[in-house]
Write a protein that holds these residues in place. Structure first.
Motif, mmCIF file in Angstrom:
data_model
loop_
_atom_site.group_PDB
_atom_site.id
_atom_site.type_symbol
_atom_site.label_atom_id
_atom_site.label_comp_id
_atom_site.label_asym_id
_atom_site.label_seq_id
_atom_site.Cartn_x
_atom_site.Cartn_y
_atom_site.Cartn_z
ATOM 1 N N THR A 274 23.685 74.236 33.693
ATOM 2 C CA THR A 274 24.764 74.923 32.997
ATOM 3 C C THR A 274 25.362 75.983 33.901
ATOM 4 O OG1 THR A 274 23.639 74.585 30.899
ATOM 5 C CG2 THR A 274 25.381 76.246 30.943
ATOM 6 N N ALA A 275 26.679 76.018 33.941
ATOM 7 C CA ALA A 275 27.358 77.021 34.769
ATOM 8 C C ALA A 275 27.179 78.400 34.184
ATOM 9 C CB ALA A 275 28.843 76.679 34.873
ATOM 10 N N ASP A 276 27.058 79.370 35.036
ATOM 11 C CA ASP A 276 26.951 80.765 34.608
ATOM 12 C C ASP A 276 28.292 81.212 34.047
ATOM 13 O OD1 ASP A 276 26.655 83.448 34.254
ATOM 14 O OD2 ASP A 276 26.068 83.904 36.322
ATOM 15 N N PRO A 277 28.369 81.586 32.747
ATOM 16 C CA PRO A 277 29.656 81.973 32.164
ATOM 17 C C PRO A 277 30.208 83.248 32.765
ATOM 18 C CG PRO A 277 27.864 82.475 30.641
ATOM 19 C CD PRO A 277 27.268 81.690 31.770
ATOM 20 N N HIS A 278 29.366 84.035 33.443
ATOM 21 C CA HIS A 278 29.813 85.303 34.020
ATOM 22 C C HIS A 278 30.158 85.185 35.497
ATOM 23 C CE1 HIS A 278 28.658 87.253 30.298
ATOM 24 N NE2 HIS A 278 27.451 86.742 30.409
ATOM 25 N N SER A 279 30.007 83.991 36.062
ATOM 26 C CA SER A 279 30.304 83.843 37.485
ATOM 27 C C SER A 279 31.809 83.938 37.707
ATOM 28 C CB SER A 279 29.777 82.508 38.011
ATOM 29 O OG SER A 279 30.444 81.442 37.363
ATOM 30 N N ALA A 280 32.181 84.351 38.902
ATOM 31 C CA ALA A 280 33.602 84.516 39.223
ATOM 32 C C ALA A 280 34.285 83.158 39.285
ATOM 33 C CB ALA A 280 33.746 85.237 40.556
ATOM 34 N N PRO A 281 35.466 83.027 38.686
ATOM 35 C CA PRO A 281 36.186 81.764 38.774
ATOM 36 C C PRO A 281 36.668 81.531 40.195
ATOM 37 C CG PRO A 281 37.588 83.462 37.832
ATOM 38 C CD PRO A 281 36.222 84.051 37.979
ATOM 39 N N PRO A 282 36.873 80.293 40.578
ATOM 40 C CA PRO A 282 37.376 80.043 41.929
ATOM 41 C C PRO A 282 38.805 80.556 42.063
ATOM 42 C CG PRO A 282 37.401 78.025 40.623
ATOM 43 C CD PRO A 282 36.693 79.054 39.802
ATOM 44 N N PHE A 283 39.142 80.992 43.265
ATOM 45 C CA PHE A 283 40.525 81.394 43.546
ATOM 46 C C PHE A 283 40.823 81.041 44.992
ATOM 47 C CE2 PHE A 283 37.827 85.104 44.183
ATOM 48 C CZ PHE A 283 38.167 85.518 45.465
ATOM 49 N N ASP A 284 42.090 80.886 45.258
ATOM 50 C CA ASP A 284 42.544 80.506 46.593
ATOM 51 C C ASP A 284 43.418 81.612 47.171
ATOM 52 O OD1 ASP A 284 41.400 77.903 46.477
ATOM 53 O OD2 ASP A 284 43.101 77.226 45.269
ATOM 54 N N LEU A 285 43.308 81.823 48.472
ATOM 55 C CA LEU A 285 44.194 82.734 49.185
ATOM 56 C C LEU A 285 45.184 81.900 49.980
ATOM 57 C CD1 LEU A 285 41.711 85.430 50.563
ATOM 58 C CD2 LEU A 285 42.869 85.357 48.360
ATOM 59 N N ARG A 286 46.486 82.177 49.750
ATOM 60 C CA ARG A 286 47.518 81.405 50.430
ATOM 61 C C ARG A 286 48.597 82.346 50.952
ATOM 62 N NH1 ARG A 286 48.923 77.569 45.326
ATOM 63 N NH2 ARG A 286 46.778 77.170 44.638
ATOM 64 N N PRO A 287 49.239 81.978 52.068
ATOM 65 C CA PRO A 287 50.376 82.775 52.531
ATOM 66 C C PRO A 287 51.468 82.813 51.465
ATOM 67 C CG PRO A 287 49.677 81.197 54.208
ATOM 68 C CD PRO A 287 48.948 80.838 52.955
ATOM 69 N N LEU A 288 52.136 83.934 51.360
ATOM 70 C CA LEU A 288 53.197 84.082 50.372
ATOM 71 C C LEU A 288 54.429 83.292 50.800
ATOM 72 C CD1 LEU A 288 54.340 85.466 47.830
ATOM 73 C CD2 LEU A 288 55.058 87.350 49.315
ATOM 74 N N ARG A 289 54.966 82.512 49.875
ATOM 75 C CA ARG A 289 56.216 81.789 50.105
ATOM 76 C C ARG A 289 57.358 82.550 49.436
ATOM 77 N NH1 ARG A 289 55.077 75.933 47.719
ATOM 78 N NH2 ARG A 289 54.850 77.296 45.884
ATOM 79 N N PRO A 290 58.562 82.514 50.007
ATOM 80 C CA PRO A 290 59.692 83.224 49.396
ATOM 81 C C PRO A 290 59.911 82.849 47.937
ATOM 82 C CG PRO A 290 60.269 82.553 51.615
ATOM 83 C CD PRO A 290 58.935 81.934 51.326
ATOM 84 N N GLU A 291 59.707 81.581 47.583
ATOM 85 C CA GLU A 291 59.949 81.168 46.197
ATOM 86 C C GLU A 291 58.904 81.726 45.224
ATOM 87 O OE1 GLU A 291 58.281 77.397 48.341
ATOM 88 O OE2 GLU A 291 59.476 79.187 48.818
ATOM 89 N N ASP A 292 57.786 82.245 45.739
ATOM 90 C CA ASP A 292 56.746 82.816 44.876
ATOM 91 C C ASP A 292 56.810 84.337 44.813
ATOM 92 O OD1 ASP A 292 55.610 80.291 44.295
ATOM 93 O OD2 ASP A 292 54.505 80.332 46.196
ATOM 94 N N TRP A 293 57.791 84.939 45.493
ATOM 95 C CA TRP A 293 57.809 86.403 45.597
ATOM 96 C C TRP A 293 57.890 87.078 44.241
ATOM 97 C CZ3 TRP A 293 60.615 90.711 44.320
ATOM 98 C CH2 TRP A 293 60.293 91.906 45.003
ATOM 99 N N GLU A 294 58.726 86.597 43.349
ATOM 100 C CA GLU A 294 58.897 87.252 42.036
ATOM 101 C C GLU A 294 57.591 87.286 41.265
ATOM 102 O OE1 GLU A 294 61.278 88.932 40.708
ATOM 103 O OE2 GLU A 294 62.840 88.615 42.198
ATOM 104 N N GLU A 295 56.878 86.182 41.228
ATOM 105 C CA GLU A 295 55.597 86.164 40.520
ATOM 106 C C GLU A 295 54.576 87.048 41.224
ATOM 107 O OE1 GLU A 295 52.133 83.073 38.908
ATOM 108 O OE2 GLU A 295 53.894 82.288 39.954
ATOM 109 N N TRP A 296 54.581 86.994 42.541
ATOM 110 C CA TRP A 296 53.660 87.817 43.342
ATOM 111 C C TRP A 296 53.906 89.299 43.081
ATOM 112 C CZ3 TRP A 296 54.641 90.919 47.853
ATOM 113 C CH2 TRP A 296 53.540 91.162 48.679
ATOM 114 N N TYR A 297 55.175 89.696 43.074
ATOM 115 C CA TYR A 297 55.492 91.108 42.886
ATOM 116 C C TYR A 297 55.254 91.534 41.437
ATOM 117 C CZ TYR A 297 57.607 95.547 44.131
ATOM 118 O OH TYR A 297 57.801 96.868 44.394
ATOM 119 N N ARG A 298 55.498 90.623 40.504
ATOM 120 C CA ARG A 298 55.211 90.952 39.104
ATOM 121 C C ARG A 298 53.714 91.143 38.900
ATOM 122 N NH1 ARG A 298 56.183 94.119 35.339
ATOM 123 N NH2 ARG A 298 55.668 93.401 33.251
#
Length: 420
Positions: A2-26
């Protein structure tokens, strides 16, 4: 299993793309409480964003963290201007805190700074306690003053060779930048403004004025040639108690090439009509203004932290600044976050205006400290002796602390004139 319910969810680090700037800044705005910035300021920060130096942390299809850097030149003791990463726009959504996102962003960023060949990273901290664990040390202070302009005097002798001229922000920009650029090498901690950054002091969103006027600019010029000698940018908020004016002038910045022009500009600010109080929120702690005013007690200066410095490459960074006195010490440096810095380094310099060297050594250590303390002392505004008094630097050879502390000093207190 059974997975630990308190473990950190996976996340990815990616270079910022111009089309993602609004979401990134928000995401950044939400990390800092959720209030949206005025469109004028938002547009400026998008224009200044260096996309190849900006990273987004993603949880699935959503941005949950951000970190960026600006490419600056930083003035250091001795007058050199060294490349530095201006760490900025760092935030993690409240839903994803304490799960390693910030640590991953900081580790990724420092590795990228090193890969670019920059020996220094700098930042201003919303919460100073956060960044010490990543090796950043507080290196500069800022001073705020509130001056009751009718209760103090600032002597000055009229000088017919200097002319003051009130101009629009955009009209005065080139002259102000000329003065600012001339002053950068003279005081540690100042940022060399790269193309585009001249827009920062011109951005004056009505929604951010808090009842003050649009920002004004007064230029001090050579009366004969028109050459710019200094400037002040400020705004005024008028108020009345019955028939008695009690307004306030908020000073954004004051810069001058000579002490006489500096005094003249402050005289102008303190003599503004309908103004009772002149405030400035970010001045150097050794501001000559304190020695010009007739009654410094009424100014009630207060201190706040400003620039934090991180040595990304210890040897290059320490060899890249000047030293106020001869020094030859072996530093035992600890750096858990950037282990390539850990170990013993011999710092040597024959004295002011002489080149410095900092190289690996197996010789016995004279001082023991972490990279955080080196960051604090790097610009000369925090002494190694003071850090030793706090138990953060250990003297291993008698006399080494005083020798190193004197050498790291600076004639002028380091100062960060504007944020980023």
């Amino acid at each position: 299993m059974t997975a630990d319910p308190h473990s950190a969810p996976p996340f990815d680090l990616r270079p910022l793309r111009p089309e993602d700037w609004e979401e990134w800044y928000r995401c950044l705005e939400l990390a800092f409480g959720g209030e949206e910035e005025p469109p004028e300021e938002r547009e400026l920060w998008r224009a200044l964003t260096e996309f190849d130096r900006s990273t987004a942390a993603w949880d699935g299809s959503s941005v949950i963290g951000s970190a960026g850097a600006f490419s600056f030149g930083l003035s250091v003791p001795g007058g050199a201007v060294r490349p530095a990463a201006g760490v900025t726009m760092v935030g993690v959504l409240p839903t994803h805190r304490r799960r390693g996102v910030l640590t991953a962003l900081m580790r990724h960023q420092l590795a990228a700074v090193r890969e670019r060949g920059e020996a220094l990273a700098v930042l201003t901290a919303s919460e100073p306690a956060i960044y010490g664990r990543f090796g950043y040390g507080q290196a500069t202070w800022r001073m705020a003053v509130s001056i009751p302009s009718r209760r103090v005097a600032l002597p000055h002798t009229p000088d017919p060779t200097v002319r003051l001229r009130l101009v629009g922000l955009a009209e005065g920009s080139a002259a102000c930048e000329e003065v600012y650029a001339a002053l950068v090498p003279l005081r540690p901690g100042m940022l060399e403004r790269r193309p585009g950054w001249e827009r920062l002091p011109l951005t004056d969103a009505p929604g951010s004025r808090d009842g003050f006027s649009p920002r004004l600019c007064v230029l001090a010029e050579d009366a004969a040639t028109g050459r710019p000698l200094g400037y002040a940018r400020y705004a005024v908020r008028t108020s009345w108690e019955g028939d008695v004016p009690g307004g306030e002038a908020k000073v954004r910045d004051v810069q001058a090439l000579t002490p006489q022009v500096y005094a003249r500009l402050w005289s102008y600010l303190l003599e503004l009509d309908l103004v009772d109080t002149v405030t400035a929120y970010s001045r150097p702690v050794d501001d000559p203004l304190l020695h010009l005013l007739s009654d410094v007690r009424r100014v009630r200066p207060t201190l706040g932290d400003a620039l934090f410095v991180r040595l990304v490459e210890v040897g290059t960074a320490l060899a890249g600044r000047g030293y106020a006195a001869p020094v030859s010490v072996v530093l035992e440096v600890s750096d858990e976050f950037c282990p390539w810095n850990a170990g013993r380094w011999r710092l040597s310099c024959a004295g002011p205006d002489k080149p410095a060297a900092c190289e690996r050594t197996e010789d016995p250590a004279d001082l023991a400290l972490s990279v955080r303390e080196l960051g604090s002392a790097y610009l000369g505004g925090v002494t190694l002796a003071a850090l030793a008094g706090a138990g953060r630097v250990t003297e291993l050879r008698p006399g080494a602390l005083g020798e190193a502390s004197r050498a790291f000093g600076s004639d002028l207190a380091p100062w960060l004139p504007h944020g980023f």
